[in-house]
Structure formats: C-alpha cells, structure tokens
Design an enzyme around this catalytic site. Structure first.
Site, PDB file in Angstrom:
ATOM      1  N   HIS A  42      42.657  41.894  40.454  1.00  0.00           N
ATOM      2  CA  HIS A  42      41.931  41.210  41.532  1.00  0.00           C
ATOM      3  C   HIS A  42      40.424  41.199  41.322  1.00  0.00           C
ATOM      4  CE1 HIS A  42      42.009  45.399  42.715  1.00  0.00           C
ATOM      5  NE2 HIS A  42      43.211  45.325  43.239  1.00  0.00           N
TER       6      HIS A  42
ATOM      7  N   ASP B  37      47.946  39.350  44.627  1.00  0.00           N
ATOM      8  CA  ASP B  37      47.717  40.547  45.446  1.00  0.00           C
ATOM      9  C   ASP B  37      48.193  40.316  46.881  1.00  0.00           C
ATOM     10  OD1 ASP B  37      47.094  43.149  45.977  1.00  0.00           O
ATOM     11  OD2 ASP B  37      44.934  42.893  45.943  1.00  0.00           O
TER      12      ASP B  37
ATOM     13  N   HIS C 168      52.488  42.839  46.074  1.00  0.00           N
ATOM     14  CA  HIS C 168      53.031  43.920  46.913  1.00  0.00           C
ATOM     15  C   HIS C 168      54.137  43.314  47.765  1.00  0.00           C
ATOM     16  CE1 HIS C 168      49.493  46.583  46.249  1.00  0.00           C
ATOM     17  NE2 HIS C 168      48.882  45.426  46.103  1.00  0.00           N
TER      18      HIS C 168
ATOM     19  N   LYS D 259      50.124  51.518  36.804  1.00  0.00           N
ATOM     20  CA  LYS D 259      49.051  51.106  37.721  1.00  0.00           C
ATOM     21  C   LYS D 259      48.195  52.302  38.102  1.00  0.00           C
ATOM     22  CE  LYS D 259      46.592  48.753  40.569  1.00  0.00           C
ATOM     23  NZ  LYS D 259      46.827  47.687  41.490  1.00  0.00           N
TER      24      LYS D 259
ATOM     25  N   HIS E 121      50.468  40.254  40.051  1.00  0.00           N
ATOM     26  CA  HIS E 121      50.046  41.340  40.958  1.00  0.00           C
ATOM     27  C   HIS E 121      50.584  41.058  42.361  1.00  0.00           C
ATOM     28  CE1 HIS E 121      46.777  44.319  42.300  1.00  0.00           C
ATOM     29  NE2 HIS E 121      47.607  44.135  43.318  1.00  0.00           N
TER      30      HIS E 121
ATOM     31  N   HIS F  16      43.179  49.223  39.557  1.00  0.00           N
ATOM     32  CA  HIS F  16      42.395  48.892  40.732  1.00  0.00           C
ATOM     33  C   HIS F  16      40.982  49.346  40.373  1.00  0.00           C
ATOM     34  CE1 HIS F  16      41.764  48.150  45.083  1.00  0.00           C
ATOM     35  NE2 HIS F  16      40.673  48.833  44.776  1.00  0.00           N
TER      36      HIS F  16
END
Ligand code: DOR
Ligand code: ZN
Length: 347
Positions: A175, A248, A16, A100, A14, A137
């Site tokens: 997460h 994350d 970004h 996602k 995970h 999420h």
C-alpha cells in the site's frame, strides 16, 4: 475515448477478508472479479504456523460462492520469534506464498508484530535462500515519528538497510502512500515491488479531513497530500512492472469504524477494479491497466497470469452503501452510494 476494455483477469496482491461471518460476507466481492488474492494473516489470533495457514485457507475456500475458481494465496504473520524452519516448511508445502511483516502496533491487529528487526534476520536470510517473498507494512512505529512521515522514515531506517543486507530477498512494500515510497520501489526494482490501493490513487487528506472528519477514509498508512496521490497515479499508470494492484480492502463492522477510537481500513472490494479503471481512464492510460492489474504482480511472484479475461465498460451504477454481515452487523462500503462510472460486464 475508449468505452470498453478486455483484460486478463486481475489478481489482488493485498487483501483482508477476516474470518467467520465477515469472511462469508466480504469474500464473494473479490472472488467475483479476481483470480487470486494474497490473503493477509492479521487475524485474532494471527496466522503464525503452517497449521494455522492451512486451516485458514480451508475456511476461505469454504466461504467461496459455489463454482468459484478463485484461489487464495496465504501468508504467515511474522513475529520476533518466528522459526525459519516453520516458514520454509509452509513454503515448500505450498501453504504460504509469502511472509507478512507488521511493525508492532503500527496498525490493526499488529500487536504481535516485529519489535526488534535484529531478531528477524535469520528468517529473512532463509527466505532469501528459498526465494520466498517478504511483504511489508512499511511504516515506522516509533511514536516520535509523525504519522504522515511513517512510510518515509521506515524506508530510511529499516528498508534501505534490508535491501543492502539481503540483496536476493524479493520484497513488496505494501500500500504505497507517499512520493518517497513510489521512488524507492522504482529505484530498487526488480528486487522491490509495490502495491497500490484504489483509494490512495483517488483520495487526498483534504478529502478525508477537509470537509468534516470522514472516518471511513481512515486507513493505515493514512491518506496523504495531493502531491503523493499524483505520484501514485503516475506510477500505477506508467506500466512499470514494479507497481501492481493490491486493494488492501479491509472490512470492519460499522460500529468499529465509527467508534471514538476508530478502526483503520477501507472495505473497497465491491468497487475496486471499477475504481482502478476509472483512475486509468482519467489518466488516459487504460492501455496500461492490464499490466498493473493482471501481469506485473504474477511476474513479481513468478506465477503465470490468469488464463481468463474480464471486460469493463463505461457504464454508471450505484455502489451499495453497506453490506449485511451477520444479524444487525454491517460493514460500510468505500464509495458506497456513489455513482461508479465503470462496470464489469463480462467474465
Ligand atoms: O488500514 C488498514 N487496515 N491498514 C492495515 O495495515 C491493516 C488493515 C486492517 O487489517 O484493517
Ligand atoms: Zn492491509
């Protein structure tokens, strides 16, 4: 006391890395120690189509340091209107590894997310059929729900029914941040997997808010109680194959983090694997680090583990306070300026 450990090269399930200058500045920290990463699609505009995924993958690869063998695994951003055929094409062509789901307005860049869970049922059925992973999420975005209860309520209202309606769909609750999340994943493995960030393993909401407001500890899902952190530590270090590494890491320009309405997300890739090693050492569970960081994730995604290894040693170094992004633009590093007790010493 173990002072040195060699493990199969880890993956980040995970991540970004954004785009443009932020992508160039942040990606090398992940590419340095990790073999692969699941790259989040919440760009502006989001990664919706196969062609968006391909183009973004090319930009990620172009931002890699020379000689890097790091492999980005791309994801598709789910909306109410996502076409199952588009998803299947992306999966079959090897562009999209997973889909996602952000509930609309639950977090950063989620405005195009799902507003009606009835509308995504055709996509979920298709993913179940073709064996594609569904990443969530997992927070209820209903404004009536207290921010600290969003994960638990999402599980009750949305996730539990989905696991029953789509028993063959492989899912990841991203997460994990609560005792309820930890327990739900364990109870629904192997259909369900869960990623755990380094900061949910280390911080409590008292660290975040108890000694002044620390905006760089603000993330979604928010950091919770000590009891939740302890449940997460126990889960990660248990070796159970349903729990795996997902940083994350989510860089933002300093100005956006420190704004009156601050952005959620911690840029932790410069200290990620070292922070996990610290947690596992503190829990006397270094022998379980490899399962969590390098084996459980590939097993869930039905991919082979990496062939390479990395070595970590107990050695002190100081994390950079921030990184330069572009011109004057900077991104604060999670644990920046702190002494870090583990270091990657060999690849
Ligand atoms: O804290 C977060 N930041 N949580 C998310 O879900 C998104 C992420 C981001 O994109 O900044
Ligand atoms: Zn994220």
């Amino acid at each position: 006391m173990t002072d040195r450990i060699t493990i199969t090269k880890p993956d980040d399930w995970h991540l970004h890395v954004r785009d443009g200058a932020m992508l160039k500045a942040s990606l090398p920290f992940t590419a340095k120690h990790f073999g692969r990463a699941i790259v989040m699609p919440n760009l502006l505009p989001p990664v919706l189509k196969v062609k968006d995924g391909e183009a973004y993958r090319d930009r990620v690869i172009a931002a890699l340091p020379e000689g890097s063998t790091f492999k980005p695994l791309m994801t598709c951003y789910l909306t109410d209107d996502t076409d199952p055929d588009e998803i299947e094409t992306g999966f079959r062509e090897g562009v999209f590894t997973a889909v996602k789901m952000y509930p609309a307005n639950a977090t950063t860049n989620s405005a195009h997310g799902v507003t009606d869970f009835q509308k995504i049922r055709r996509v979920l059925a298709r993913m179940e059929k073709i064996g594609m992973s569904f990443l969530m999420h997992g927070e209820e975005a209903d404004p009536a729900i207290d921010v600290f209860d969003r994960e638990a309520v999402f599980i009750e209202r949305r996730l539990e029914p989905m696991t029953r309606d789509f028993p063959g769909l492989r899912m990841v609750l991203e997460h994990l941040s609560s005792r309820e999340g930890v327990q739900f994943v364990r109870d629904h493995a192997p259909q369900m997997g869960g990623t755990i960030t380094p900061y949910h393993l280390m911080l409590t909401r008292t660290d975040w808010l108890g000694y002044g407001n620390r905006p760089y500890m603000y993330c979604m899902p928010v950091i919770k109680r000590r009891e939740d952190r302890d449940a997460l530590r126990k889960a990660a270090t248990s070796g159970a194959s349903c729990y795996f590494l997902g940083t994350d890491s989510a860089p933002h320009p300093v100005t956006r983090k420190l704004n009156v309405v601050g952005a959620a997300g911690l840029f932790n890739s410069p200290v990620a694997i070292e922070s996990y090693a610290q947690v596992f050492a503190e829990e006397n569970a270094l022998d379980k680090l490899e399962a969590f960081a390098s084996l459980n994730g590939p097993k869930h995604y039905r991919l082979p583990p990496n062939a390479e290894t990395i070595t970590l040693e107990r050695q002190t170094w100081t994390a950079p306070e921030d990184i330069r992004v572009d011109g004057e633009e900077r991104a604060l590093v999670h644990r920046g300026g702190e002494k870090i007790s583990w270091k990657v010493t060999a690849h």
